[in-house]
Enzyme design. Structure first.
Site, PDB file in Angstrom:
ATOM      1  N   SER A  52      41.991  45.765  34.780  1.00  0.00           N
ATOM      2  CA  SER A  52      40.873  45.097  35.491  1.00  0.00           C
ATOM      3  C   SER A  52      40.435  45.402  35.871  1.00  0.00           C
ATOM      4  CB  SER A  52      41.375  43.350  35.037  1.00  0.00           C
ATOM      5  OG  SER A  52      42.716  42.936  36.151  1.00  0.00           O
ATOM      6  N   ASP A  71      46.327  40.713  45.628  1.00  0.00           N
ATOM      7  CA  ASP A  71      47.475  40.613  45.033  1.00  0.00           C
ATOM      8  C   ASP A  71      48.271  41.372  47.005  1.00  0.00           C
ATOM      9  OD1 ASP A  71      49.183  41.815  44.055  1.00  0.00           O
ATOM     10  OD2 ASP A  71      48.302  42.480  42.281  1.00  0.00           O
ATOM     11  N   GLY A  75      54.760  42.266  43.118  1.00  0.00           N
ATOM     12  CA  GLY A  75      54.500  41.807  41.140  1.00  0.00           C
ATOM     13  C   GLY A  75      55.114  40.457  41.230  1.00  0.00           C
ATOM     14  N   SER A 124      48.220  35.458  47.587  1.00  0.00           N
ATOM     15  CA  SER A 124      47.336  34.308  47.381  1.00  0.00           C
ATOM     16  C   SER A 124      46.517  32.719  47.679  1.00  0.00           C
ATOM     17  CB  SER A 124      46.823  34.337  45.353  1.00  0.00           C
ATOM     18  OG  SER A 124      46.108  33.740  44.586  1.00  0.00           O
ATOM     19  N   ASP A 141      44.072  36.496  37.270  1.00  0.00           N
ATOM     20  CA  ASP A 141      44.721  36.841  36.771  1.00  0.00           C
ATOM     21  C   ASP A 141      46.087  36.987  37.673  1.00  0.00           C
ATOM     22  OD1 ASP A 141      46.335  37.887  34.336  1.00  0.00           O
ATOM     23  OD2 ASP A 141      45.077  39.570  34.650  1.00  0.00           O
ATOM     24  N   HIS A 144      52.002  34.062  36.993  1.00  0.00           N
ATOM     25  CA  HIS A 144      51.687  32.761  35.864  1.00  0.00           C
ATOM     26  C   HIS A 144      52.563  31.810  35.989  1.00  0.00           C
ATOM     27  CE1 HIS A 144      48.280  35.436  34.519  1.00  0.00           C
ATOM     28  NE2 HIS A 144      48.558  36.056  33.546  1.00  0.00           N
TER      29      HIS A 144
END
Ligand code: SAH
Ligand code: MG
Length: 212
Positions: A52, A71, A75, A124, A141, A144
């Site tokens: 992205s 980031d 992961g 983050s 993004d 989640h």
């Protein structure tokens, strides 16, 4: 104006989770935001291997601005061993943990975007708590799960300038289509806050403009 064909080839060659049509919508929204709110940077939360990031880096260049790519490169929960989105080739065998930073760097280098895209490697919410810059464009993004999504909403959305844009990935209003935290913890609160209005939807991508 859409993403330069050479950049598109790099985006599509990168590992990751951004479908082409949603990447194109992301690009269009970011270029428009860069023009609506000139002089402010873009920021992405959750870059993984830079897929992205190439669409957004191309948009930043087109709009004459830059992109921070945040980031920790370890992961998300859903990327770990045993989960659906795990890729064993992104594990650093020395420490047995994921490390997508080398892949990210290769993608951004090969795409020729190192003058526009700046990696910020860290957690983050910790990065958000220590950045003050208003943003023309914010793309969320990252993790989640419920907690990471809520923290991204709380930490990052106040930085979107009025007239700027918030884009959210993996928004699934119907639980049958996918996990709900990006919908429940980011999309719905953003609209209910009265600070954002919905501009467009492409696949699971939602584009909102800050109005207040
Ligand atoms: N946008 C990418 C996919 C991102 S996957 C693409 O287009 O392919 C989600 C990313 O969020 C992962 O790389 C993970 O490391 C990162 N992430 C998850 N939780 C995070 C957190 N709390 N802090 C920093 N990064 C996080
Ligand atoms: Mg995603």
């Amino acid at each position: 104006m859409s993403l330069d064909p050479a950049l598109r080839a790099h985006a599509l060659a990168a590992k990751g989770f951004m479908p082409e049509d949603e990447g194109d919508a992301l690009y269009d929204a970011a270029v428009a935001a860069g023009r609506a709110v000139p002089g402010l940077p873009f920021l992405e939360v959750g870059s993984y291997c830079g897929r992205s990031t190439v669409w957004l880096g191309g948009a930043a260049r087109e709009a004459g601005t830059v992109l921070f790519a945040v980031d920790h490169h370890r992961g998300s929960e859903e990327n770990q061993a045993g989960w659906e989105h795990h890729d064993t080739t992104v594990v650093d065998p020395r420490i047995g943990k994921m490390d997508t930073l080398p892949f990210f760097r290769a993608t951004i280098h090969d795409a020729g975007l190192e003058d526009v895209v700046f990696a910020v490697v860290g957690l983050s919410p910790r990065v958000a708590a220590n950045l003050r810059t208003p943003l023309a464009f914010l793309f969320i993004d990252g993790g989640h799960g419920e907690e990471p999504a809520r923290l991204d909403y709380e930490g990052w959305t106040p930085l979107v300038a009025v007239g700027g844009t918030l884009a959210i990935h993996d928004v699934f209003p119907d639980p049958a289509d996918g996990g709900r935290p990006p919908y429940e913890q980011i999309f719905v609160p953003a609209l209910e806050s009265g600070r954002f209005r919905l501009v467009s939807a492409t696949g699971s991508l939602r584009v909102l403009q800050r109005v207040d």
